[in-house]
Design an enzyme around this catalytic site. Sequence first.
Site, PDB file in Angstrom:
ATOM      1  N   LYS A  19      59.890  -4.331   5.044  1.00 37.97           N
ATOM      2  CA  LYS A  19      58.887  -3.300   4.710  1.00 37.97           C
ATOM      3  C   LYS A  19      59.380  -2.416   3.563  1.00 37.97           C
ATOM      4  O   LYS A  19      58.678  -2.215   2.579  1.00 37.97           O
ATOM      5  CB  LYS A  19      58.601  -2.406   5.938  1.00 37.97           C
ATOM      6  CG  LYS A  19      58.147  -3.165   7.172  1.00 37.97           C
ATOM      7  CD  LYS A  19      57.884  -2.232   8.350  1.00 37.97           C
ATOM      8  CE  LYS A  19      59.108  -1.505   8.896  1.00 37.97           C
ATOM      9  NZ  LYS A  19      60.099  -2.384   9.555  1.00 37.97           N
ATOM     10  N   ARG A  34      53.391   3.475  14.352  1.00 36.73           N
ATOM     11  CA  ARG A  34      54.203   2.633  15.220  1.00 36.73           C
ATOM     12  C   ARG A  34      53.723   2.648  16.667  1.00 36.73           C
ATOM     13  O   ARG A  34      54.321   1.960  17.503  1.00 36.73           O
ATOM     14  CB  ARG A  34      55.630   3.181  15.215  1.00 36.73           C
ATOM     15  CG  ARG A  34      56.600   2.461  14.326  1.00 36.73           C
ATOM     16  CD  ARG A  34      57.872   3.262  14.403  1.00 36.73           C
ATOM     17  NE  ARG A  34      59.036   2.479  14.227  1.00 36.73           N
ATOM     18  CZ  ARG A  34      59.677   2.326  13.075  1.00 36.73           C
ATOM     19  NH1 ARG A  34      59.215   2.851  11.978  1.00 36.73           N
ATOM     20  NH2 ARG A  34      60.794   1.633  13.039  1.00 36.73           N
ATOM     21  N   ARG A  80      72.648  -5.035   5.384  1.00 38.16           N
ATOM     22  CA  ARG A  80      71.909  -4.163   4.469  1.00 38.16           C
ATOM     23  C   ARG A  80      72.749  -2.966   4.012  1.00 38.16           C
ATOM     24  O   ARG A  80      73.488  -2.380   4.781  1.00 38.16           O
ATOM     25  CB  ARG A  80      70.664  -3.650   5.178  1.00 38.16           C
ATOM     26  CG  ARG A  80      70.008  -2.488   4.467  1.00 38.16           C
ATOM     27  CD  ARG A  80      68.690  -2.124   5.040  1.00 38.16           C
ATOM     28  NE  ARG A  80      68.754  -1.762   6.437  1.00 38.16           N
ATOM     29  CZ  ARG A  80      67.690  -1.592   7.195  1.00 38.16           C
ATOM     30  NH1 ARG A  80      66.488  -1.792   6.703  1.00 38.16           N
ATOM     31  NH2 ARG A  80      67.829  -1.257   8.438  1.00 38.16           N
ATOM     32  N   ARG A  91      73.268   2.434   7.211  1.00 34.73           N
ATOM     33  CA  ARG A  91      72.624   3.278   8.225  1.00 34.73           C
ATOM     34  C   ARG A  91      73.373   3.219   9.554  1.00 34.73           C
ATOM     35  O   ARG A  91      73.779   2.154   9.988  1.00 34.73           O
ATOM     36  CB  ARG A  91      71.172   2.802   8.433  1.00 34.73           C
ATOM     37  CG  ARG A  91      70.232   3.381   7.399  1.00 34.73           C
ATOM     38  CD  ARG A  91      68.883   2.735   7.394  1.00 34.73           C
ATOM     39  NE  ARG A  91      68.271   2.562   8.707  1.00 34.73           N
ATOM     40  CZ  ARG A  91      67.052   2.046   8.871  1.00 34.73           C
ATOM     41  NH1 ARG A  91      66.341   1.681   7.822  1.00 34.73           N
ATOM     42  NH2 ARG A  91      66.550   1.893  10.071  1.00 34.73           N
ATOM     43  N   ARG A 136      65.583  -1.427  18.869  1.00 31.32           N
ATOM     44  CA  ARG A 136      64.505  -1.224  17.889  1.00 31.32           C
ATOM     45  C   ARG A 136      63.492  -2.363  17.955  1.00 31.32           C
ATOM     46  O   ARG A 136      62.287  -2.152  17.866  1.00 31.32           O
ATOM     47  CB  ARG A 136      65.099  -1.094  16.483  1.00 31.32           C
ATOM     48  CG  ARG A 136      65.735   0.287  16.263  1.00 31.32           C
ATOM     49  CD  ARG A 136      66.784   0.303  15.156  1.00 31.32           C
ATOM     50  NE  ARG A 136      66.288  -0.140  13.876  1.00 31.32           N
ATOM     51  CZ  ARG A 136      67.075  -0.494  12.854  1.00 31.32           C
ATOM     52  NH1 ARG A 136      68.405  -0.440  12.986  1.00 31.32           N
ATOM     53  NH2 ARG A 136      66.565  -0.876  11.718  1.00 31.32           N
TER      54      ARG A 136
HETATM   55  P1  AP5 Z   1      64.287  -3.866   4.703  1.00 28.71           P
HETATM   56  O1  AP5 Z   1      63.246  -3.990   3.658  1.00 28.71           O
HETATM   57  O2  AP5 Z   1      65.254  -2.752   4.601  1.00 28.71           O
HETATM   58  O3  AP5 Z   1      63.614  -3.914   6.150  1.00 28.71           O
HETATM   59  P2  AP5 Z   1      62.622  -2.898   6.877  1.00 28.71           P
HETATM   60  O4  AP5 Z   1      61.454  -3.696   7.350  1.00 28.71           O
HETATM   61  O5  AP5 Z   1      62.359  -1.714   6.012  1.00 28.71           O
HETATM   62  O6  AP5 Z   1      63.509  -2.572   8.138  1.00 28.71           O
HETATM   63  P3  AP5 Z   1      63.988  -1.201   8.763  1.00 28.71           P
HETATM   64  O7  AP5 Z   1      65.246  -1.507   9.506  1.00 28.71           O
HETATM   65  O8  AP5 Z   1      64.036  -0.125   7.749  1.00 28.71           O
HETATM   66  O9  AP5 Z   1      62.836  -0.961   9.771  1.00 28.71           O
HETATM   67  P4  AP5 Z   1      62.835  -0.026  10.942  1.00 28.71           P
HETATM   68  O10 AP5 Z   1      61.401  -0.086  11.254  1.00 28.71           O
HETATM   69  O11 AP5 Z   1      63.742  -0.389  12.038  1.00 28.71           O
HETATM   70  O12 AP5 Z   1      63.450   1.341  10.369  1.00 28.71           O
HETATM   71  P5  AP5 Z   1      62.797   2.721   9.963  1.00 28.71           P
HETATM   72  O13 AP5 Z   1      63.620   3.329   8.906  1.00 28.71           O
HETATM   73  O14 AP5 Z   1      61.350   2.573   9.750  1.00 28.71           O
HETATM   74  O15 AP5 Z   1      65.080  -5.250   4.749  1.00 28.71           O
HETATM   75  C1  AP5 Z   1      66.253  -5.410   5.536  1.00 28.71           C
HETATM   76  C2  AP5 Z   1      67.313  -6.184   4.751  1.00 28.71           C
HETATM   77  O16 AP5 Z   1      66.885  -7.528   4.597  1.00 28.71           O
HETATM   78  C3  AP5 Z   1      67.563  -5.634   3.350  1.00 28.71           C
HETATM   79  O17 AP5 Z   1      68.941  -5.649   3.101  1.00 28.71           O
HETATM   80  C4  AP5 Z   1      66.820  -6.596   2.440  1.00 28.71           C
HETATM   81  O18 AP5 Z   1      67.501  -6.743   1.197  1.00 28.71           O
HETATM   82  C5  AP5 Z   1      66.813  -7.888   3.230  1.00 28.71           C
HETATM   83  N1  AP5 Z   1      65.571  -8.629   3.056  1.00 28.71           N
HETATM   84  C6  AP5 Z   1      64.303  -8.128   3.105  1.00 28.71           C
HETATM   85  N2  AP5 Z   1      63.396  -9.110   2.904  1.00 28.71           N
HETATM   86  C7  AP5 Z   1      64.102 -10.251   2.744  1.00 28.71           C
HETATM   87  C8  AP5 Z   1      63.741 -11.619   2.487  1.00 28.71           C
HETATM   88  N3  AP5 Z   1      62.453 -11.998   2.381  1.00 28.71           N
HETATM   89  N4  AP5 Z   1      64.742 -12.513   2.397  1.00 28.71           N
HETATM   90  C9  AP5 Z   1      66.040 -12.138   2.498  1.00 28.71           C
HETATM   91  N5  AP5 Z   1      66.445 -10.873   2.714  1.00 28.71           N
HETATM   92  C10 AP5 Z   1      65.500  -9.942   2.831  1.00 28.71           C
HETATM   93  O19 AP5 Z   1      62.989   3.563  11.322  1.00 28.71           O
HETATM   94  C11 AP5 Z   1      64.279   3.947  11.766  1.00 28.71           C
HETATM   95  C12 AP5 Z   1      64.159   4.798  13.022  1.00 28.71           C
HETATM   96  O20 AP5 Z   1      63.430   6.018  12.728  1.00 28.71           O
HETATM   97  C13 AP5 Z   1      63.360   4.175  14.187  1.00 28.71           C
HETATM   98  O21 AP5 Z   1      64.181   3.357  14.990  1.00 28.71           O
HETATM   99  C14 AP5 Z   1      62.847   5.423  14.925  1.00 28.71           C
HETATM  100  O22 AP5 Z   1      63.855   5.999  15.704  1.00 28.71           O
HETATM  101  C15 AP5 Z   1      62.541   6.374  13.784  1.00 28.71           C
HETATM  102  N6  AP5 Z   1      61.157   6.250  13.294  1.00 28.71           N
HETATM  103  C16 AP5 Z   1      60.770   5.886  12.036  1.00 28.71           C
HETATM  104  N7  AP5 Z   1      59.443   5.865  11.911  1.00 28.71           N
HETATM  105  C17 AP5 Z   1      58.942   6.235  13.132  1.00 28.71           C
HETATM  106  C18 AP5 Z   1      57.625   6.386  13.647  1.00 28.71           C
HETATM  107  N8  AP5 Z   1      56.545   6.140  12.884  1.00 28.71           N
HETATM  108  N9  AP5 Z   1      57.503   6.763  14.946  1.00 28.71           N
HETATM  109  C19 AP5 Z   1      58.576   7.013  15.715  1.00 28.71           C
HETATM  110  N10 AP5 Z   1      59.848   6.883  15.295  1.00 28.71           N
HETATM  111  C20 AP5 Z   1      60.038   6.500  14.009  1.00 28.71           C
HETATM  112 MG    MG Z   2      62.886   0.331   6.127  1.00 32.77          MG
END
Ligand code: AP5
Ligand code: MG
Length: 215
Positions: free
Chosen positions: A13, A88, A127, A161, A172
């Site tokens: 994402k 979410r 990552r 992270r 997660r």
């Molecule tokens: P990346 O693009 O970083 O993945 P992502 O989908 O953004 O994954 P996240 O881990 O950021 O998602 P998340 O939902 O767990 O975290 P968030 O910050 O939202 O890609 C990952 C890696 O893979 C990278 O290194 C990339 O280079 C590689 N990659 C990507 N695509 C690829 C491909 N096609 N091929 C090969 N490699 C690839 O949330 C974190 C925390 O915050 C949550 O756990 C929660 O506690 C809180 N939180 C955030 N939002 C909310 C909400 N709306 N409600 C409640 N709590 C929330």
């Molecule tokens: Mg992300």
Amino acid sequence: MNIILLGPPGAGKGTQAQRLVERHGMRQLSTGDMLRAAVKAGTPVGLQAKAVMERGELVSDAIVSALIGEELDQMGPQAGAIFDGYPRTAAQAESLDEILAVRGRKLDHVIELDVDEDALVERITGRFTCANCGKGYHDTFEQPREPGVCDKCGSREFKRRPDDNAETVRTRMAEYRAKTAPILPIYEARGIVSRVNGMAELDGVTAAIERIISG
Ligand code: AP5
Ligand code: MG
């Protein structure tokens, strides 16, 4: 244009949102990034969110919806929004409808990144991001062109992270399955969901998203 990128942790994402920002001048609204900034700054929201995020659980709906509303208000009314990691839960999906409606915006696309969960742990544990500009990288899949130097801003400092460990990733993913995947039917009923193969290589995923938003 207003789009949601939906998918489990590590689906891509954030990576794809950054590419849309660069190509189309849209704004990335990542609640994860907003919460991490709040934790770093030690704000009341950050103090509340820190331990929850370290466990891999979800922060309260009220907190994240307030963050999204504030961020939208800081953008020009013409700028497109990419919602990354929000909504979410069903309650957040409902809030987003209201948040958009009162600002005269509507959702154009919900793009689901379809991925194989087994591959996600490797993606997440490999990552890292630039500590200065936030550009994302991966130990195996996306290294800086010059080792140790950010492609985008030239910084030599990178960070990882605290929630990117195998154990927290499992929580997660379980949260995603239990609370986030069930919101898809809300958008399917509106006919705005498109599915993209998130296991394709990075440029292939970007091309598939481009086809959806230009079509
Ligand atoms: P990346 O693009 O970083 O993945 P992502 O989908 O953004 O994954 P996240 O881990 O950021 O998602 P998340 O939902 O767990 O975290 P968030 O910050 O939202 O890609 C990952 C890696 O893979 C990278 O290194 C990339 O280079 C590689 N990659 C990507 N695509 C690829 C491909 N096609 N091929 C090969 N490699 C690839 O949330 C974190 C925390 O915050 C949550 O756990 C929660 O506690 C809180 N939180 C955030 N939002 C909310 C909400 N709306 N409600 C409640 N709590 C929330
Ligand atoms: Mg992300």
